[in-house]
Scaffold this active site. Structure first.
Site, PDB file in Angstrom:
ATOM      1  N   ARG A   1      25.078  54.061  67.650  1.00 18.06           N
ATOM      2  CA  ARG A   1      24.224  54.692  68.666  1.00 18.06           C
ATOM      3  C   ARG A   1      22.849  55.058  68.109  1.00 18.06           C
ATOM      4  O   ARG A   1      21.825  54.641  68.627  1.00 18.06           O
ATOM      5  CB  ARG A   1      24.900  55.943  69.230  1.00 18.06           C
TER       6      ARG A   1
ATOM      7  N   ASP B   1      38.073  46.681  68.811  1.00 12.49           N
ATOM      8  CA  ASP B   1      37.132  45.946  69.672  1.00 12.49           C
ATOM      9  C   ASP B   1      35.887  45.391  68.986  1.00 12.49           C
ATOM     10  O   ASP B   1      35.739  44.184  68.836  1.00 12.49           O
ATOM     11  CB  ASP B   1      36.749  46.787  70.909  1.00 12.49           C
TER      12      ASP B   1
ATOM     13  N   GLU C   1      31.603  47.740  79.683  1.00 16.28           N
ATOM     14  CA  GLU C   1      32.150  46.450  79.226  1.00 16.28           C
ATOM     15  C   GLU C   1      32.202  45.371  80.304  1.00 16.28           C
ATOM     16  O   GLU C   1      31.892  44.207  80.034  1.00 16.28           O
ATOM     17  CB  GLU C   1      33.542  46.638  78.605  1.00 16.28           C
TER      18      GLU C   1
ATOM     19  N   GLU D   1      30.082  56.080  65.147  1.00 19.17           N
ATOM     20  CA  GLU D   1      29.262  56.441  66.317  1.00 19.17           C
ATOM     21  C   GLU D   1      27.793  56.603  65.939  1.00 19.17           C
ATOM     22  O   GLU D   1      26.897  56.234  66.699  1.00 19.17           O
ATOM     23  CB  GLU D   1      29.762  57.748  66.953  1.00 19.17           C
TER      24      GLU D   1
END
Ligand SMILES: *[C@@H]1O[C@H](CO)[C@@H](O)[C@H](O)[C@H]1NC(C)=O
Ligand SMILES: *[C@@H]1O[C@H](CO)[C@@H](O)[C@H](O)[C@H]1NC(C)=O
Length: 567
Positions: free
Chosen positions: A157, A283, A460, A153
């Site tokens: 980010r 993903d 998405e 993360e």
């Protein structure tokens, strides 16, 4: 000496007005697509991608004033959310948009601000961007001894956000902070095989595992874009070496049919389960394989080949059709027979955009290119239908798709088998399985049920609509994106921001007290770019990381190629 053109044969001279006329006509059509790019993007005004074959006529384009005013409305939504954050949550990670309080679940360094910087720049909110600079310049990435920054993360980010904002604005302080943070996170790679630990203390360098001692495939393979770009900007070899080593592990792994499992063992550096997915655990790994190749001007064929391998695994094993409306979806499988769970996650709706990007850039055969394009269109369409089927106009977070009880192909709905059979029958109707447009359905008649019925402001679906629109120029994707934006405005807006919804089934929806930072970083950015007429971030010059932070495509220098052994 005669000039050659004077002696042109008659029929060629006749061609001159024709060629001139065609030129003027092309220029006229081009001018209809909106004014050329301005300001810092003017030099990026290069031709786009070839459109892919059309399955139906595209709707006529709306005037570009309509689209630009829609883009302005997205910008207003961003400003509304950002003012709420500034007023009630400044310097915290996320605004809680119902109580006007804040949360700190991502290290407490002001996540929403860093995540939103590049969106601000792209939307032309330059004053807000400048106002944020002193805060960003003063960041120390400090953590108390007992706290740990989650590697994945924090990279996608914070590090991605800083690098992208730096690339767009040229602010040196942003690169300096990215370099600080990049260095502080490196201890995660001190493991037996170099697979990253789940989290690290940025002050002491202590690391810790997550809820499982294994490494998720997505976590091991979603740091390469950021660290390679950082290596290029700073010349620090360790940034490159650590993340490239993971690519080597993947290349050496013995994988059947391109099915890279979702979990890897930290001790052995080998796969530790037999689940194959494009959802939560996997993903962005798929994404980063293709995008590393694109980011480095298609120099890293190793990553590209891994993408091709994984993509063929997806096309052959993970794509299914529902029995009634023949909706194409992507699921996950487990076991040696690749048994499908028939779960379909909203998170997986990034896949159609990625497949389309691959189809337009990879050296594929015509047949494979077609297959990738069909999968992209059919999947994105299903993502849209799951929105359109619901009263709120927004799609559930996870669905269980209906199974085939009695499939004449014996394939139990596996898409690739249906495509093969359709081809054998001479392609009846001209529309491949899973691409036919269908009616929306009410609750009891759908060929799926929501297993998680909430909507969490996720990006998405609109991300894929944006990529498909840019790559195919099919305006339908913009219309669908507009419908999504109108639903967000209607259902999710609060006096200080936007809120996740508990259920997409009932309108007006019940709101949850959260506004994840990816809403401003990704959802609103992709919607804005979808509606803006100008191609502000051309796909042949920028690559989006998995948090929608665009990084500029670059070329390794000769000395870097030598040092990093890039052929
Ligand atoms: C969805 O729920 C309905 C009613 O509860 C049930 O009949 C149907 O089989 C379910 N479908 C799936 C795909 O689970
Ligand atoms: C939250 O702040 C907004 C202004 O930003 C205000 O209109 C609203 O009433 C506040 N809500 C609560 C619960 O205080």
């Amino acid at each position: 000496m005669d000039c050659a053109w004077v002696r042109l044969p008659r029929f060629r001279t006749k061609l001159i007005p024709l060629v001139l006329g065609a030129g003027i006509f092309t220029w006229f059509i081009y001018s209809l697509s909106g004014p050329p790019l301005e300001g810092p993007f003017a030099h990026r005004n290069k031709p786009g991608y070839r459109p892919s074959p059309r399955l139906r006529p595209y709707p006529p384009p709306l005037a570009h004033t309509v689209w630009n005013s829609r883009a302005e409305q997205v910008k207003e939504a961003f400003v509304h959310a950002y003012r709420g954050y500034q007023q009630h949550a400044a310097s915290s990670d996320e605004l809680l948009p119902i109580t006007n309080t804040s949360s700190n679940h991502f290290n407490g360094w002001g996540l929403q601000l860093i995540d939103a910087l590049d969106t601000m720049w792209i939307m032309g909110l330059r004053d807000d961007f400048q106002d944020a600079m002193p805060l960003v310049a003063a960041m120390t990435f400090h953590l108390p001894d007992t706290e740990y920054a989650p590697f994945f993360e924090t990279v996608i980010r914070y590090l991605g956000g800083l690098l992208s904002a730096h690339a767009l604005s040229g602010e040196p302080a942003l690169l300096a902070r990215a370099d600080d943070l990049g260095k502080m996170l490196l201890p995660v790679f001190k493991t037996p095989h170099g697979l990253p630990m789940y989290a690290v203390n940025t002050v002491t360098g202590a690391t810790r595992a997550g809820w499982s001692s294994e490494v998720l495939w997505a976590e091991a393979l979603s740091c390469q874009l950021e660290y390679k770009y950082l290596a290029h900007l700073t010349g620090r070899q360790e940034y490159f070496d650590h993340v490239e080593h993971i690519i080597d592990i993947m290349q050496a792994a013995k994988i059947k049919d391109g099915m890279f499992p979702t979990k890897w063992n930290m001790q052995s550096g080998k796969p530790s389960n037999d689940q194959f997915s494009v959802g939560a655990f996997a993903d962005s790994a798929h994404e980063y394989l293709l995008k590393q190749w694109l980011l480095t001007s298609r120099s890293e064929t190793k990553a590209m080949k891994l993408y091709l391998k994984a993509a063929s695994g997806i096309l052959n094993h993970l794509l299914y059709l529902t029995p009634n409306r023949q909706l194409l979806y992507v699921t996950d499988t487990s076991g040696t027979n690749a048994t499908p769970s028939h779960t379909f996650e909203h998170l997986s709706c990034f896949l159609p955009g990625l497949l389309a990007l691959g189809a337009h850039t990879l050296p594929l055969s015509e047949d494979d290119k077609e297959l990738h394009n069909w999968a992209a269109q059919g999947l994105a369409y299903t993502c849209w239908i799951t929105y359109a089927d619901h009263a709120t106009g927004l799609g559930p977070d996870e669905m269980l798709m209906e199974d085939w009880d009695d499939d004449p192909t014996g394939a139990n709905g596996r898409w690739i088998d249906h495509v093969k059979q359709w081809k054998r029958e001479g392609s009846p109707g001209g529309v491949p399985p899973g691409l036919r447009e269908v009616q929306t359905r009410k609750h009891t008649e759908r060929d799926y049920n929501a297993s998680k019925g909430g909507y969490f402001l996720r990006p998405e679906s609109v991300e894929s609509f944006y990529l498909l629109w840019r790559l195919t120029r099919d305006e339908t994707w913009r219309e669908r994106g507009w419908a999504v934006f109108e639903s967000i405005e209607r259902e999710a807006k609060t006096p200080s921001g936007y809120a996740s919804l508990s259920s997409v089934e009932i309108s007006p929806a019940h709101k949850k007290n959260e506004m994840p930072s990816f809403f401003m970083a990704e959802t609103l950015k992709y919607l804005y770019l979808l509606f803006r007429e100008e191609d502000v971030i051309p796909l042949n010059q920028w690559v989006f990381n998995t948090e929608a932070h665009p990084l500029p495509i670059f070329q390794w220098m000769d000395w870097e190629r030598e040092r990093y052994r890039i052929p």
